[in-house]
Write an enzyme that holds these catalytic residues in place. Sequence first.
Site, PDB file in Angstrom:
ATOM      1  N   SER A 135       0.711  -1.154  -0.167  1.00  0.00           N
ATOM      2  CA  SER A 135       0.045  -0.038   0.038  1.00  0.00           C
ATOM      3  C   SER A 135       0.857   1.381  -0.010  1.00  0.00           C
ATOM      4  O   SER A 135       0.188   2.452   0.117  1.00  0.00           O
ATOM      5  CB  SER A 135      -0.704  -0.165   1.012  1.00  0.00           C
ATOM      6  OG  SER A 135      -0.230  -0.139   2.529  1.00  0.00           O
ATOM      7  N   GLU A 136       2.419   1.084  -0.054  1.00  0.00           N
ATOM      8  CA  GLU A 136       3.079   2.318   0.192  1.00  0.00           C
ATOM      9  C   GLU A 136       2.687   3.586  -0.876  1.00  0.00           C
ATOM     10  O   GLU A 136       2.718   4.654  -0.414  1.00  0.00           O
ATOM     11  CB  GLU A 136       4.470   1.893   0.020  1.00  0.00           C
ATOM     12  CG  GLU A 136       5.093   1.182   1.196  1.00  0.00           C
ATOM     13  CD  GLU A 136       4.722  -0.301   1.249  1.00  0.00           C
ATOM     14  OE1 GLU A 136       5.258  -1.075   2.135  1.00  0.00           O
ATOM     15  OE2 GLU A 136       3.795  -0.744   0.233  1.00  0.00           O
ATOM     16  N   ALA A 137       2.501   3.160  -2.049  1.00  0.00           N
ATOM     17  CA  ALA A 137       2.317   4.095  -3.091  1.00  0.00           C
ATOM     18  C   ALA A 137       0.911   5.055  -2.662  1.00  0.00           C
ATOM     19  O   ALA A 137       0.837   6.289  -3.193  1.00  0.00           O
ATOM     20  CB  ALA A 137       2.155   3.684  -4.612  1.00  0.00           C
ATOM     21  N   LEU A 139       0.537   6.090  -0.090  1.00  0.00           N
ATOM     22  CA  LEU A 139       0.923   7.160   1.029  1.00  0.00           C
ATOM     23  C   LEU A 139       2.093   8.035   0.274  1.00  0.00           C
ATOM     24  O   LEU A 139       2.655   8.798   1.259  1.00  0.00           O
ATOM     25  CB  LEU A 139       1.478   6.800   2.238  1.00  0.00           C
ATOM     26  CG  LEU A 139       0.179   5.554   2.868  1.00  0.00           C
ATOM     27  CD1 LEU A 139       0.790   4.899   4.149  1.00  0.00           C
ATOM     28  CD2 LEU A 139      -0.989   6.437   3.243  1.00  0.00           C
ATOM     29  N   LEU A 141       4.829   6.940  -0.640  1.00  0.00           N
ATOM     30  CA  LEU A 141       5.765   5.993  -0.258  1.00  0.00           C
ATOM     31  C   LEU A 141       6.435   4.896  -1.336  1.00  0.00           C
ATOM     32  O   LEU A 141       5.624   4.789  -2.236  1.00  0.00           O
ATOM     33  CB  LEU A 141       5.799   5.717   1.164  1.00  0.00           C
ATOM     34  CG  LEU A 141       5.575   6.825   2.189  1.00  0.00           C
ATOM     35  CD1 LEU A 141       5.283   5.953   3.294  1.00  0.00           C
ATOM     36  CD2 LEU A 141       6.351   7.589   2.354  1.00  0.00           C
TER      37      LEU A 141
END
Length: 262
Positions: A135-137, A139, A141
């Site tokens: 899920s980083e993208a 946020l 990240l």
Amino acid sequence: MQYETLTVDIVGHVATVTLNRPDVRNAFNETMIADVTAAFTALGAHDDVRAIVLAGNGKAFCAGADLNWMRKMAGYSDEENRADAMRLAQMLSAVYRCPKPVVARVHGDAYAGGMGLVCAADIVVAVETAHFCLSEARLGLMPATIAPYVIRALGEQASRRYFVTAEAFDCATAQRLGLVSEAVSAQALDATVQRIAETLCANSPNAVRECKQLVQDVAGQTIDNALIEDTAVRIARIRASEEGRDGVSSFLEKRTPRWRDQ
């Protein structure tokens, strides 16, 4: 072994490390990172431990990074951020490079850094209802420190998709991609993990350790003369080892190998 954010239980030759921050879906902060690193380092050196189960308490396996921890990191200097990221990378390495086989018991969702922990394990048993997400993208990240383990587990093409889309995917997809070894019902989870752990413990501890290292060293390597020679050296060495000699002898003599009595 006493830890603030996890529990460690050893029964027979099997150690179970349980992430224990259920109020935040087992999201990790600097304390949990230190605890996991210390636990796997200690268990890797524990002579009586032959297999490690990595589990989680509560609804989720691990939701990734704790938001309060991430908020604090936003104010860090570049040097502080690098040091913090290195501690996270070292935690993942401690799991991946642990000389004992690691079985991830995924009873719930694994997101972001939680995916890293799953991918660092050797065998993954997950409930059919579990979901996975990089899920980083979402946020702003990137899944940088977990990338070496995720790409090995999912493959390059699937990683291309899920890194950039940050889509969640179900357990069936995770199994199809090779991340999940066995997808089971919630009722069958513990029995399946126990069966695998018992199988690991029945094998030669030295051979299991050497086999795990063999995969890590050989995967992705060019099959050249150096690699061929290296594999020949390895099999010659283990044939002459105490457990290697006893294992072959016990098979021919139709008896139980000595390591099962220890």
